[in-house]
Write a protein that holds these residues in place. Structure first.
Motif, PDB file in Angstrom:
ATOM      1  N   UNK A 129      12.209  18.847  56.364  1.00  0.00           N
ATOM      2  CA  UNK A 129      13.470  19.640  56.455  1.00  0.00           C
ATOM      3  C   UNK A 129      13.814  20.406  57.662  1.00  0.00           C
ATOM      4  N   UNK A 130      12.682  20.455  58.608  1.00  0.00           N
ATOM      5  CA  UNK A 130      12.703  21.436  59.835  1.00  0.00           C
ATOM      6  C   UNK A 130      12.836  20.248  61.032  1.00  0.00           C
ATOM      7  N   UNK A 131      13.000  18.896  60.899  1.00  0.00           N
ATOM      8  CA  UNK A 131      12.769  18.029  62.121  1.00  0.00           C
ATOM      9  C   UNK A 131      14.008  18.413  62.975  1.00  0.00           C
ATOM     10  N   UNK A 132      15.100  18.578  62.203  1.00  0.00           N
ATOM     11  CA  UNK A 132      16.400  19.002  63.200  1.00  0.00           C
ATOM     12  C   UNK A 132      16.173  19.996  64.036  1.00  0.00           C
ATOM     13  N   UNK A 133      15.364  21.086  63.596  1.00  0.00           N
ATOM     14  CA  UNK A 133      15.340  22.461  64.407  1.00  0.00           C
ATOM     15  C   UNK A 133      14.431  21.871  65.618  1.00  0.00           C
ATOM     16  N   UNK A 134      13.533  20.988  65.587  1.00  0.00           N
ATOM     17  CA  UNK A 134      12.721  20.592  66.544  1.00  0.00           C
ATOM     18  C   UNK A 134      13.483  19.917  67.580  1.00  0.00           C
ATOM     19  N   UNK A 135      14.350  19.287  67.117  1.00  0.00           N
ATOM     20  CA  UNK A 135      15.290  18.583  68.172  1.00  0.00           C
ATOM     21  C   UNK A 135      16.112  19.329  68.985  1.00  0.00           C
ATOM     22  N   UNK A 136      16.642  20.622  68.168  1.00  0.00           N
ATOM     23  CA  UNK A 136      17.349  21.329  68.870  1.00  0.00           C
ATOM     24  C   UNK A 136      16.678  22.290  70.019  1.00  0.00           C
ATOM     25  N   UNK A 137      15.331  22.532  69.625  1.00  0.00           N
ATOM     26  CA  UNK A 137      14.548  23.232  70.747  1.00  0.00           C
ATOM     27  C   UNK A 137      14.141  22.161  71.901  1.00  0.00           C
ATOM     28  N   UNK A 138      13.681  21.089  71.518  1.00  0.00           N
ATOM     29  CA  UNK A 138      13.506  20.066  72.560  1.00  0.00           C
ATOM     30  C   UNK A 138      14.545  19.794  73.455  1.00  0.00           C
ATOM     31  N   UNK A 139      15.755  19.918  73.079  1.00  0.00           N
ATOM     32  CA  UNK A 139      17.060  19.738  73.969  1.00  0.00           C
ATOM     33  C   UNK A 139      17.005  21.048  75.102  1.00  0.00           C
ATOM     34  N   UNK A 140      16.217  22.146  74.804  1.00  0.00           N
ATOM     35  CA  UNK A 140      16.596  23.065  75.834  1.00  0.00           C
ATOM     36  C   UNK A 140      15.524  22.910  76.784  1.00  0.00           C
ATOM     37  N   UNK A 141      14.802  21.927  76.795  1.00  0.00           N
ATOM     38  CA  UNK A 141      13.711  21.658  77.863  1.00  0.00           C
ATOM     39  C   UNK A 141      14.137  20.412  78.640  1.00  0.00           C
ATOM     40  N   UNK A 142      15.211  19.723  78.557  1.00  0.00           N
ATOM     41  CA  UNK A 142      15.789  18.696  79.105  1.00  0.00           C
ATOM     42  C   UNK A 142      15.811  18.544  80.603  1.00  0.00           C
ATOM     43  N   UNK A 143      15.876  20.300  81.196  1.00  0.00           N
ATOM     44  CA  UNK A 143      16.131  20.209  82.658  1.00  0.00           C
ATOM     45  C   UNK A 143      14.804  19.913  83.254  1.00  0.00           C
ATOM     46  N   UNK A 144      13.777  19.728  82.371  1.00  0.00           N
ATOM     47  CA  UNK A 144      12.440  19.353  83.357  1.00  0.00           C
ATOM     48  C   UNK A 144      11.983  17.881  83.773  1.00  0.00           C
ATOM     49  N   UNK A 145      13.277  17.173  83.307  1.00  0.00           N
ATOM     50  CA  UNK A 145      13.150  15.483  83.772  1.00  0.00           C
ATOM     51  C   UNK A 145      12.101  14.801  82.915  1.00  0.00           C
ATOM     52  N   UNK A 146      11.907  14.979  81.804  1.00  0.00           N
ATOM     53  CA  UNK A 146      10.747  14.395  80.952  1.00  0.00           C
ATOM     54  C   UNK A 146      11.611  13.894  79.867  1.00  0.00           C
ATOM     55  N   UNK A 147      11.034  12.653  79.024  1.00  0.00           N
ATOM     56  CA  UNK A 147      11.789  12.056  78.165  1.00  0.00           C
ATOM     57  C   UNK A 147      11.973  12.780  76.960  1.00  0.00           C
ATOM     58  N   UNK A 148      13.236  12.990  76.262  1.00  0.00           N
ATOM     59  CA  UNK A 148      13.541  13.638  75.353  1.00  0.00           C
ATOM     60  C   UNK A 148      12.955  13.390  74.034  1.00  0.00           C
ATOM     61  N   UNK A 149      12.483  12.019  73.822  1.00  0.00           N
ATOM     62  CA  UNK A 149      11.897  11.743  72.823  1.00  0.00           C
ATOM     63  C   UNK A 149      10.303  12.149  72.745  1.00  0.00           C
ATOM     64  N   UNK A 150       9.602  12.221  73.881  1.00  0.00           N
ATOM     65  CA  UNK A 150       8.361  12.688  74.142  1.00  0.00           C
ATOM     66  C   UNK A 150       8.509  14.308  73.782  1.00  0.00           C
ATOM     67  N   UNK A 151       9.446  14.856  74.311  1.00  0.00           N
ATOM     68  CA  UNK A 151       9.614  16.351  74.109  1.00  0.00           C
ATOM     69  C   UNK A 151       9.614  16.632  72.418  1.00  0.00           C
ATOM     70  N   UNK A 152      10.478  15.804  71.892  1.00  0.00           N
ATOM     71  CA  UNK A 152      10.532  15.852  70.344  1.00  0.00           C
ATOM     72  C   UNK A 152       9.249  15.723  69.738  1.00  0.00           C
TER      73      UNK A 152
END
Length: 301
Positions: free
Chosen positions: A70-93
């Motif tokens: 029920x909280x996986x969507x929240x992880x996706x929201x946080x991981x998106x804020x780190x997209x500026x570091x040039x790392x794969x979004x899937x790995x951040x999630x």
């Protein structure tokens, strides 16, 4: 159907129970994964509290699974804020999911806070570790102050130019670090990784900048070492021959003026030979001319 949610030893049993929920994973189909987690119903405060007590008191892994899902969507929201570091979004999630499971395992429902508030720290901590490990080949932040600066300095800079002294002092005060630490981290952030050899795909304008072209160390090349050794021996031999060709007084003056330690002054030698300092200077000058001529003749021969 399977969803891979973690790989840490301390959540091994929990991740095992969480697996049979879907073939989907962030690395397989990121967009599809996000659609699936956004479709999972959000728990009410009462449902979350009940599940947390079941996990806390009965070690109910099904309750843990529902809390995490029920909280996986929240992880996706946080991981998106780190997209500026040039790392794969899937790995951040994926790393954030690991942090979420750690938070669920440690969540205490008696504290009266929602899981989402408690999990923020754990999710970000795992993502931070992943970013620090993978942003550069060489780890960019090792101390506590450097780690704090790494995630705050980029947002604190208002422009692309280097920080001035007032800006450095303000950032150092806000983050409770020394100004020199701010300067050091600013330099690290401005640097970039470079392969030693030029990549075949690089254009000529970039390939010549590869370190292989200007970091060649020839000091330990056997041919260079032999050449330097021969040159030194030959120079010493020719200098010795040139000195032996001088008269005894000229040779002694050069010896004391240039080869001995401490070196004698013109006035000291003038007292030794009972002549003026200017005469000693003339004798020294003539002796130097003879040595240069002698060495030059040896080179021609």
């Amino acid at each position: 159907m399977f969803l891979y949610l973690g790989k840490r030893g301390d959540i091994k049993h929990m991740s095992t129970s969480l697996q049979p929920v879907g073939h989907l994973s962030p690395g397989h189909d990121l967009n599809g994964y996000i659609q699936v987690v956004n479709s999972i119903p959000v728990l009410s405060a009462e449902e979350e509290r009940e599940l947390a007590f079941r996990l806390h008191e009965q070690s109910d892994l099904e309750a843990a699974r529902r809390l995490v899902m029920s909280h996986l969507r929240f992880v996706v929201h946080i991981a998106r804020s780190y997209s500026g570091y040039g790392l794969p979004q899937a790995d951040l999630i994926q790393e954030g999911n690991v942090g979420l499971m750690k938070a669920v395992k440690r969540f205490d429902p008696t504290q009266g806070v929602r899981l989402v508030s408690f999990a923020v720290h754990w999710i970000k901590a795992e993502i931070h570790e992943y970013v620090l490990r993978n942003w550069r080949i060489v780890k960019i932040a090792t101390t506590k102050a450097q780690r704090k600066l790494f995630f705050n300095l980029r947002s604190a800079k208002k422009r692309l130019a280097w920080l001035n002294n007032d800006e450095v002092d303000a950032i150092a005060k806000d983050l409770d670090v020394k100004p020199e630490v701010v300067r050091e981290m600013e330099g690290r952030l401005a640097a970039y990784d470079a392969g030693f050899d030029a990549s075949p795909s690089e254009e000529d304008e970039q390939g010549y900048q590869a370190p292989v072209h200007f970091l060649d160390d020839g000091r330990y090349d056997p041919a260079t070492q032999l050449e330097d050794s021969d040159w030194e021996e030959d120079s010493t031999r020719r200098l010795q021959m040139a000195l032996e060709a001088l008269d005894e007084r000229s040779r002694d003056i050069l010896q004391r003026r240039w080869l001995n330690e401490p070196k004698a002054t013109l006035h000291e030698l003038a007292d030794v030979y009972g002549v003026s300092a200017e005469r000693i200077r003339q004798l020294e000058k003539n002796a130097m001319k003879k040595i240069k001529a002698q060495i030059g003749d040896a080179l021609v021969a």
